[in-house]
Design an enzyme around this catalytic site. Structure first.
Site, short mmCIF file in Angstrom:
data_model
loop_
_atom_site.label_atom_id
_atom_site.label_comp_id
_atom_site.label_asym_id
_atom_site.label_seq_id
_atom_site.Cartn_x
_atom_site.Cartn_y
_atom_site.Cartn_z
N GLY A 103 -4.84 2.16 -3.61
CA GLY A 103 -5.75 3.10 -2.64
C GLY A 103 -6.01 2.79 -0.81
O GLY A 103 -4.75 2.29 -0.67
N ASP A 126 8.37 -5.36 1.78
CA ASP A 126 7.27 -4.69 1.41
C ASP A 126 7.03 -3.76 2.67
O ASP A 126 6.52 -4.24 3.47
CB ASP A 126 6.08 -5.11 1.15
CG ASP A 126 4.45 -4.19 0.92
OD1 ASP A 126 4.58 -2.81 1.20
OD2 ASP A 126 3.91 -4.76 -0.06
N HIS A 135 6.51 -1.99 -2.55
CA HIS A 135 5.04 -2.48 -2.72
C HIS A 135 4.33 -2.14 -3.73
O HIS A 135 3.40 -2.52 -4.29
CB HIS A 135 4.65 -2.11 -1.08
CG HIS A 135 3.27 -1.40 -1.25
ND1 HIS A 135 2.16 -2.42 -1.00
CD2 HIS A 135 2.27 -0.34 -2.06
CE1 HIS A 135 0.88 -2.01 -1.17
NE2 HIS A 135 0.78 -1.30 -1.94
#
Length: 323
Positions: free
Chosen positions: A49, A272, A300
């Site tokens: 997050g 990524d 990612h």
């Protein structure tokens, strides 16, 4: 042989743990669940997050016959309460929460597994409580530095998605274009629910464009999720990133030597876009005995097939290392 996720399993127990510091504090209640073998090697899954919460298949990176698997939703996230609350919500609070969970479950030491923002929190936790960590597995390594946050929210990722960046930056007045994330955070904390939801949606939509090498279309249900309390992830992510993850005074890179001698597995997607492999390589260089896997056909996302193979291989190898 290519490894896949272990079959989904049901929790052995789930509960909320109150972690407020005093009666005058916000009453944060952390959602916790345990799965797998209660007598196995303890491992804690640290989600990303900030603000994402745990998913059902996050249990499946670990052999359920050999691991005692602990998952939790961080303050303000997922099934923790109150949702989206940023009061008394810093990296240091989350490290304290992890310790509270470990002590509540009577676990002496555990393996710490974290990806993306979860890698940041995992590294800070391991540096703070070195004697409580059996080993460390990190994916999509992110040190939470101002430069990394600038790459994500101001310039860097924008070079690969100029059309998406035009929409994301278009929400910000011309005079504020040099501090886009700060303006988004001000919208989310303005007290205007409509402005908060719009800012959270556009911020998460922007990040989604750099998430995976596979299907990079924005989920159709994303806008609906924002209208049904999905704003909290944008709120938490803006809160942590605008404050440089609350670790500017103690940068992760300055204290890596404390992790020497610990089994460390590092996994990063070659492509990524959110957390490029430079930090993973820096971590490996600081810990020469660590195991580094740069996954060539991965971005990612943790659930791309080659990334799953690398992560499950790491959790299986950790068992062998600790046996």
């Amino acid at each position: 042989m290519t490894k896949t996720l272990y079959p989904n399993i049901e929790p052995n127990q789930l509960f909320h743990l109150t972690v407020s510091d005093s009666f005058d504090s916000v009453r944060h209640e952390i959602y916790v669940e345990t799965c797998g073998n209660p007598d196995g090697v303890p491992v804690v899954f640290v989600h990303g997050g900030p603000g994402a919460g745990c998913g059902l298949d996050d249990r499946c990176f670990f052999n359920p016959e050999k691991y005692h698997i602990i998952l939790f939703d961080q303050r303000g996230c997922g099934r923790s309460k109150p949702l989206g609350n940023i009061v008394e919500n810093t990296t240091q609070h989350l490290v304290q929460d992890m310790e509270a969970i470990r002590e509540h479950l009577n676990i002496d030491r555990w393996v710490v597994f974290g990806g993306s923002w979860g890698s940041t929190l995992s590294l800070v936790y391991a540096q703070t409580h070195r004697d409580k960590v059996l080993g460390l597995i990190v994916r999509g390594v992110f040190f939470g530095t101002p430069a990394e946050n600038k790459w994500l929210w101001q310039e860097g990722l924008s070079r690969f998605n100029p059309e998406a960046y035009a929409r994301y930056s278009g929400l910000v007045p011309e005079a504020k274009q040099h501090e886009i994330l700060k303006h988004y955070y001000q919208m989310m904390t303005s007290g205007d629910d409509a402005a908060r939801n719009l800012a959270a949606f556009e911020m998460m939509r922007w990040e989604e464009h750099g998430f995976t090498m596979q299907d990079n279309e924005i989920p159709e249900d994303m806008e609906a999720a924002m209208e049904n309390d999905g704003w909290h992830q944008g709120m938490l992510e803006a809160h942590f990133c605008v404050h440089n993850c609350f670790i500017e005074d103690q940068p992760i890179a300055d204290n890596l030597s404390v992790l020497e001698g610990m089994p460390v597995y590092i996994v990063n997607g070659r492509y990524d876009m959110l957390t490029p492999p430079a930090k993973a390589y820096q971590l490996h260089q600081a810990l020469p005995d660590s195991h580094l896997a740069i996954v060539d056909r991965a971005g990612h996302a943790s659930k791309e097939p080659d990334m799953v193979n690398a992560l499950v291989s790491a959790t299986d190898s950790m068992l062998q290392k600790l046996s």
